[in-house]
Design a protein around this motif. Structure first.
Motif, PDB file in Angstrom:
ATOM      1  N   VAL A  75       0.828  -1.191   0.000  1.00  0.00           N
ATOM      2  CA  VAL A  75       0.000   0.000   0.000  1.00  0.00           C
ATOM      3  C   VAL A  75       0.866   1.246   0.000  1.00  0.00           C
ATOM      4  O   VAL A  75       0.560   2.238  -0.664  1.00  0.00           O
ATOM      5  N   SER A  76       1.977   1.224   0.748  1.00  0.00           N
ATOM      6  CA  SER A  76       2.875   2.380   0.760  1.00  0.00           C
ATOM      7  C   SER A  76       3.353   2.704  -0.647  1.00  0.00           C
ATOM      8  O   SER A  76       3.436   3.858  -1.046  1.00  0.00           O
ATOM      9  N   ILE A  77       3.649   1.656  -1.423  1.00  0.00           N
ATOM     10  CA  ILE A  77       4.101   1.852  -2.793  1.00  0.00           C
ATOM     11  C   ILE A  77       2.968   2.405  -3.649  1.00  0.00           C
ATOM     12  O   ILE A  77       3.146   3.339  -4.430  1.00  0.00           O
ATOM     13  N   LEU A  78       1.769   1.860  -3.492  1.00  0.00           N
ATOM     14  CA  LEU A  78       0.640   2.331  -4.276  1.00  0.00           C
ATOM     15  C   LEU A  78       0.342   3.793  -3.983  1.00  0.00           C
ATOM     16  O   LEU A  78      -0.020   4.558  -4.866  1.00  0.00           O
ATOM     17  N   SER A  83       0.954   9.556  -6.514  1.00  0.00           N
ATOM     18  CA  SER A  83       1.512  10.867  -6.758  1.00  0.00           C
ATOM     19  C   SER A  83       2.598  10.844  -7.826  1.00  0.00           C
ATOM     20  O   SER A  83       3.247  11.848  -8.065  1.00  0.00           O
ATOM     21  N   LEU A  84       2.833   9.694  -8.461  1.00  0.00           N
ATOM     22  CA  LEU A  84       3.914   9.573  -9.433  1.00  0.00           C
ATOM     23  C   LEU A  84       3.358   9.726 -10.836  1.00  0.00           C
ATOM     24  O   LEU A  84       2.358   9.132 -11.179  1.00  0.00           O
ATOM     25  N   PHE A  85       4.006  10.524 -11.629  1.00  0.00           N
ATOM     26  CA  PHE A  85       3.522  10.788 -12.963  1.00  0.00           C
ATOM     27  C   PHE A  85       4.240   9.884 -13.956  1.00  0.00           C
ATOM     28  O   PHE A  85       5.455   9.866 -13.998  1.00  0.00           O
ATOM     29  N   PRO A  86       3.522   9.104 -14.798  1.00  0.00           N
ATOM     30  CA  PRO A  86       4.126   8.081 -15.647  1.00  0.00           C
ATOM     31  C   PRO A  86       4.930   8.655 -16.801  1.00  0.00           C
ATOM     32  O   PRO A  86       4.733   9.768 -17.231  1.00  0.00           O
ATOM     33  N   ASP A  87       5.828   7.844 -17.318  1.00  0.00           N
ATOM     34  CA  ASP A  87       6.697   8.224 -18.417  1.00  0.00           C
ATOM     35  C   ASP A  87       6.176   7.568 -19.690  1.00  0.00           C
ATOM     36  O   ASP A  87       5.930   6.365 -19.728  1.00  0.00           O
ATOM     37  N   LEU A 400      16.262   4.200  -8.241  1.00  0.00           N
ATOM     38  CA  LEU A 400      17.692   3.877  -8.305  1.00  0.00           C
ATOM     39  C   LEU A 400      18.414   4.716  -9.348  1.00  0.00           C
ATOM     40  O   LEU A 400      19.615   4.980  -9.220  1.00  0.00           O
ATOM     41  N   THR A 401      17.723   5.128 -10.396  1.00  0.00           N
ATOM     42  CA  THR A 401      18.349   5.940 -11.441  1.00  0.00           C
ATOM     43  C   THR A 401      18.208   7.438 -11.183  1.00  0.00           C
ATOM     44  O   THR A 401      18.688   8.246 -11.979  1.00  0.00           O
ATOM     45  N   GLY A 402      17.547   7.799 -10.071  1.00  0.00           N
ATOM     46  CA  GLY A 402      17.407   9.213  -9.729  1.00  0.00           C
ATOM     47  C   GLY A 402      16.565  10.004 -10.701  1.00  0.00           C
ATOM     48  O   GLY A 402      16.811  11.202 -10.919  1.00  0.00           O
ATOM     49  N   ALA A 403      15.572   9.353 -11.307  1.00  0.00           N
ATOM     50  CA  ALA A 403      14.781  10.000 -12.354  1.00  0.00           C
ATOM     51  C   ALA A 403      13.551  10.712 -11.823  1.00  0.00           C
ATOM     52  O   ALA A 403      12.751  11.219 -12.617  1.00  0.00           O
ATOM     53  N   ILE A 404      13.377  10.757 -10.498  1.00  0.00           N
ATOM     54  CA  ILE A 404      12.177  11.371  -9.918  1.00  0.00           C
ATOM     55  C   ILE A 404      12.572  12.655  -9.197  1.00  0.00           C
ATOM     56  O   ILE A 404      13.396  12.639  -8.285  1.00  0.00           O
ATOM     57  N   ALA A 405      11.986  13.756  -9.614  1.00  0.00           N
ATOM     58  CA  ALA A 405      12.291  15.052  -9.020  1.00  0.00           C
ATOM     59  C   ALA A 405      11.589  15.200  -7.680  1.00  0.00           C
ATOM     60  O   ALA A 405      10.583  14.536  -7.417  1.00  0.00           O
ATOM     61  N   PRO A 406      12.082  16.073  -6.796  1.00  0.00           N
ATOM     62  CA  PRO A 406      11.407  16.315  -5.516  1.00  0.00           C
ATOM     63  C   PRO A 406      10.023  16.907  -5.725  1.00  0.00           C
ATOM     64  O   PRO A 406       9.728  17.496  -6.764  1.00  0.00           O
ATOM     65  N   VAL A 440       6.460  12.945 -19.895  1.00  0.00           N
ATOM     66  CA  VAL A 440       6.191  13.406 -18.536  1.00  0.00           C
ATOM     67  C   VAL A 440       7.488  13.560 -17.751  1.00  0.00           C
ATOM     68  O   VAL A 440       8.370  12.715 -17.817  1.00  0.00           O
ATOM     69  N   ASN A 441       7.592  14.676 -17.044  1.00  0.00           N
ATOM     70  CA  ASN A 441       8.699  14.883 -16.125  1.00  0.00           C
ATOM     71  C   ASN A 441       8.309  14.283 -14.783  1.00  0.00           C
ATOM     72  O   ASN A 441       7.429  14.795 -14.108  1.00  0.00           O
ATOM     73  N   LEU A 442       8.948  13.185 -14.400  1.00  0.00           N
ATOM     74  CA  LEU A 442       8.583  12.491 -13.176  1.00  0.00           C
ATOM     75  C   LEU A 442       8.874  13.350 -11.959  1.00  0.00           C
ATOM     76  O   LEU A 442       9.940  13.958 -11.850  1.00  0.00           O
ATOM     77  N   ALA A 443       7.926  13.382 -11.028  1.00  0.00           N
ATOM     78  CA  ALA A 443       8.099  14.128  -9.786  1.00  0.00           C
ATOM     79  C   ALA A 443       7.278  13.460  -8.694  1.00  0.00           C
ATOM     80  O   ALA A 443       6.182  12.949  -8.944  1.00  0.00           O
ATOM     81  N   PHE A 444       7.815  13.442  -7.490  1.00  0.00           N
ATOM     82  CA  PHE A 444       7.075  12.888  -6.367  1.00  0.00           C
ATOM     83  C   PHE A 444       5.881  13.766  -6.042  1.00  0.00           C
ATOM     84  O   PHE A 444       5.891  14.976  -6.282  1.00  0.00           O
ATOM     85  N   GLY A 445       4.864  13.145  -5.488  1.00  0.00           N
ATOM     86  CA  GLY A 445       3.737  13.882  -4.963  1.00  0.00           C
ATOM     87  C   GLY A 445       3.968  14.179  -3.488  1.00  0.00           C
ATOM     88  O   GLY A 445       5.042  13.907  -2.952  1.00  0.00           O
ATOM     89  N   PRO A 446       2.956  14.727  -2.804  1.00  0.00           N
ATOM     90  CA  PRO A 446       3.135  15.090  -1.394  1.00  0.00           C
ATOM     91  C   PRO A 446       3.341  13.897  -0.475  1.00  0.00           C
ATOM     92  O   PRO A 446       3.856  14.047   0.621  1.00  0.00           O
ATOM     93  N   PHE A 447       2.934  12.689  -0.909  1.00  0.00           N
ATOM     94  CA  PHE A 447       3.116  11.493  -0.074  1.00  0.00           C
ATOM     95  C   PHE A 447       4.201  10.629  -0.690  1.00  0.00           C
ATOM     96  O   PHE A 447       4.012  10.026  -1.749  1.00  0.00           O
ATOM     97  N   HIS A 448       5.357  10.550  -0.054  1.00  0.00           N
ATOM     98  CA  HIS A 448       6.423   9.685  -0.535  1.00  0.00           C
ATOM     99  C   HIS A 448       7.413   9.430   0.592  1.00  0.00           C
ATOM    100  O   HIS A 448       7.471  10.176   1.565  1.00  0.00           O
TER     101      HIS A 448
END
Length: 518
Positions: A75-78, A83-87, A400-406, A440-448
């Motif tokens: 559930v934590s992952i879901l 809040s994760l935007f797909p590529d 792991l690849t650091g592809a998700i922005a804050p 899409v530019n990947l970025a975390f949402g408020p919950f991560h």
């Protein structure tokens, strides 16, 4: 690109908002802006919808603990994926994930109707020992439950939030209404039998192998944790309320379910006699043995029946929204119709009716064979966990690849960039909308979670889901016959093959991943 100091309102006729005003906006505006960052218009009617999960109180405690602990990780992952935007470069994998999720939820809805209908049939048997149990009776009761659910989701859809609050009250109070008389009136077993005795009723070579195969029932009981995610567009301030509601639901139901299990197992009595109950549900026999009263056992079991019907209502709401959402991105056949929303009620009526039709058609299989029906709906576990695993693995790769922005609460910079190469020479299938493919530019949402904690959760969750998927295709008993064979691999394979065939024949021409509507 907009000026970073000043962000235009999403309302074409509205005034411009500064960054400070955006931070103080209403829940509706925040929800609208969250969708805008994804390039989506808000279509479904917003409401404070809550989703409750109802669990089966018959699972073995050691398996229950394992399923509950790892379910929290899943559930934590879901929630992070919420809040994760797909590529767009992974559009085929997103397409397969969409099909597995849609199929899993459709079969989950059918399983809810089946369980509720046969629970009612079990109550009839409990109160009338002369009742001639027929499978077609269960199918008719199945249809009756689905009818109630569709009426709630369409005719009185505006009352759904209030109804679900009432369901939550019944859920909590019903726990005490069952546990108190059960613990007080039933004879008790000893702790050694409850916590240290393992049963290998499937005839497997080792108890450990039997444990993992039997774990599937507990996994099924925890399915549906992602229900609120698929209702996000109708939940106020979804980016924070959805994670809170899901985690609260998992924790609440996990602890209540475990307490119920302990009570039931201490009051179990003769296991063989309980399993041979004519009602088809051993917990009804446990209630009868505890109260020595048919009326008392009926009242206790009726709480579970009511909650089962209420869960089916939520299943239809969720699976129809999942179908509508995937159709909106042109991932399903007849997407032009499935993606329609009623202008007056703002509900996806056609998707709801299709969901109901699929469940009612699947119910016909039960008339011929309950085993065949259970094999068909076994896609519930396989489909949903396969989609979870794909999403979790891709999220782990991106971490792991650091592809998700804050995360940033600002909407001044959209999370997508239009990709003209993907749409050049391609006519939009829906001219009424400004729908375009986007990178899409990947970025975390408020919950991560923080980086390394998130990586650790992803790794453990992926390992857990691989184990569950592997054993979900095993038959329940050995030696295996045609009747006891687990055909879920055939059903899951058929869905995947059909989706791949449809993709290469038609969907690849119109499905470009989540479409930009703004």
């Amino acid at each position: 690109m907009n000026n970073p100091q000043e962000t235009p309102s999403l309302d074409d006729n509205g005034p411009e908002h500064t960054q400070l005003e955006i931070e103080d906006q209403s829940s509706y505006d925040r929800d609208r802006d969250d969708l805008a960052r994804l390039g989506k218009k808000q279509v479904l009617k917003g409401a404070d919808v809550s989703v409750n999960l109802y669990h089966d109180p018959k699972s073995f405690p050691k398996k229950r603990i394992a399923a509950h602990a790892f379910n929290i990780l899943d559930v934590s992952i879901l929630l992070m994926l919420k809040s994760l935007f797909p590529d767009q470069r992974w559009r085929f994998l997103s397409y397969i994930t969409g099909w597995l999720t849609v199929a899993g939820w459709q079969f989950f809805t059918a399983s809810g109707g089946y369980l509720s209908g046969t629970l009612i049939q079990g109550l009839i048997t409990l109160n009338n020992p002369e009742y001639n149990f027929q499978r077609w009776h269960g199918t008719l009761l199945f249809w009756a439950v689905i009818l109630v659910a569709v009426i709630v989701n369409t005719v009185v859809a505006s009352l759904l939030p209030k109804l679900e609050c009432l369901i939550l009250i019944i859920h909590v109070l019903g726990f005490f209404a069952i546990v108190i008389p059960l613990v007080y009136m039933a004879p008790h077993g000893n702790a050694t039998e409850v916590f240290t005795m393992f049963l290998n009723e499937g005839g497997w070579q080792t108890t450990g192998l039997s444990f993992f195969i039997g774990l599937q029932g507990n996994v099924f009981a925890f399915l549906g944790a992602d229900a609120a995610i698929h209702m996000s567009e109708e939940i106020a301030n979804a980016s924070t309320n959805v994670p809170r509601s899901i985690l609260t639901s998992i924790l609440l139901n996990g602890f209540l379910g475990f307490a119920m299990l302990i009570a039931v197992l201490f009051c179990l009595g003769n296991v063989e006699a309980i399993l041979e109950t004519p009602t088809g549900y051993p917990f009804m026999a446990i209630f009868l043995n505890a109260t020595q009263s048919t009326g008392g056992a009926t009242a206790m079991a009726a709480v579970i029946v009511v909650l089962g019907i209420c869960a089916t209502i939520a299943f239809i709401a969720t699976s129809s929204r999942m179908t509508w959402s995937f159709a909106r991105d042109h991932g399903l056949p007849f997407w032009r119709y499935l993606s329609r929303v009623e202008p007056g009620s703002s509900i996806p009526l056609i998707s709801i009716l299709v969901t109901v039709a699929i469940s009612c058609l699947l119910a016909l299989i039960n008339i011929g064979s309950a085993v065949a029906f259970n094999n068909v709906i076994s896609l519930t576990v396989n489909g949903l966990y396969s989609s979870y695993l794909l999403a979790c693995a891709l999220l782990l790769y991106r971490r792991l690849t650091g592809a998700i922005a804050p995360y940033s609460s600002s909407i001044s910079t959209p999370m997508y960039e239009l990709n003209p190469k993907l749409v050049t020479g391609t006519q939009s299938p829906s001219p009424s909308l400004n729908q375009q493919s986007a990178t899409v530019n990947l970025a975390f949402g408020p919950f991560h979670l923080s980086h390394w904690l998130g990586v650790a959760v992803n790794v453990v969750a992926c390992a857990y889901m691989l184990v569950i998927l592997f054993f979900s295709f095993w038959p329940p008993v050995t030696p295996t016959t045609a009747e006891t064979m687990n055909y879920s691999v055939l059903v899951t394979g058929a869905v995947v093959l059909w989706s791949v065939l449809y993709y290469f024949v038609y969907a690849r021409k119109v499905y470009l991943g989540p479409l930009v509507e703004l």
